[in-house]
Motif scaffolding. Structure first.
Motif: not given
Length: 212
Positions: A38-41, A106-109, A182-183, A185-194
């Protein structure tokens, strides 16, 4: 070289090319996981502070009543350790625009045992609480795999989140703030990575099958 050997070489080359393409795509996704925080958008400003409680007895009321014991530093400076202690993080947010904005924290752990998110107003009054963590019962699979908290900020609003992390093992928990789009988009990116990871395993298996 007979036709059969030529055919095997062509198939091997094709599989290897696809494999490299998949790996390159995976690397591109991993290179920019926080590009759209968010700080970038959007004009959302934040201040961070933290406190480490080795007694594991600190309450929310005590935390709010003792602001002088906070370290006014970025979360990246938190002294994460494997010791039995609680981590209290304070995230002050300010929306410097007239329109409301939906935020995802998002808590990335996903291996945190207990993660409590206390939403307080600018006077320190508790608004609501969100309980996350892999030892908290009743959460959805999505909440277990992608621990997060949603927050709506009105125009020019100031608010705070108090985050308590209580876990055994890896305690380091990067915190990123995203807008709603953006969140997603992040979820779609994570799904794509898997999906890419699984694709790499399948292509590697096919490559070995052709070779042997």
């Amino acid at each position: 070289m007979n036709n059969k050997a030529l055919k095997y070489n062509f198939v091997s080359f094709l599989i290897l090319t696809i494999l490299f393409f998949i790996i390159a795509t995976l690397a591109a996704h991993l290179a920019s996981p926080t590009r759209y925080t968010i700080d970038k958008t959007a004009p959302i400003y934040s201040n961070t502070a933290y406190r480490i409680d080795s007694s594991k007895a600190l309450t929310l009321e005590q935390f709010l009543a003792e602001p002088d014991k906070l370290k006014q530093r970025p979360f990246k400076d938190v002294e994460w350790d494997l010791a039995a202690q609680d981590y209290w993080l304070k995230l002050d947010l300010e929306n410097r625009q007239a329109k409301p904005v939906e935020l995802a924290i998002h808590f990335d752990n996903p291996m945190v045992d207990y993660l409590s998110v206390y939403h307080v107003d600018d006077k320190g009054q508790l608004i609501d609480t969100t309980e996350l963590g892999d030892k908290v019962s009743g959460l959805s699979l999505f909440q277990y795999s992608t621990p997060h908290s949603m927050l709506t900020m009105q125009g020019y609003e100031q608010t705070s989140l108090i985050i308590k992390i209580d876990t055994v093992g890896i305690s380091k928990t990067p915190i990123n703030i995203y807008g709603e789009k953006e969140f997603q988009d992040l979820l779609r990116s994570q799904s794509g990575i898997w999906g890419i990871f699984i694709g790499v395993l399948i292509m590697a298996a096919l490559y070995n099958l052709v070779l042997f």
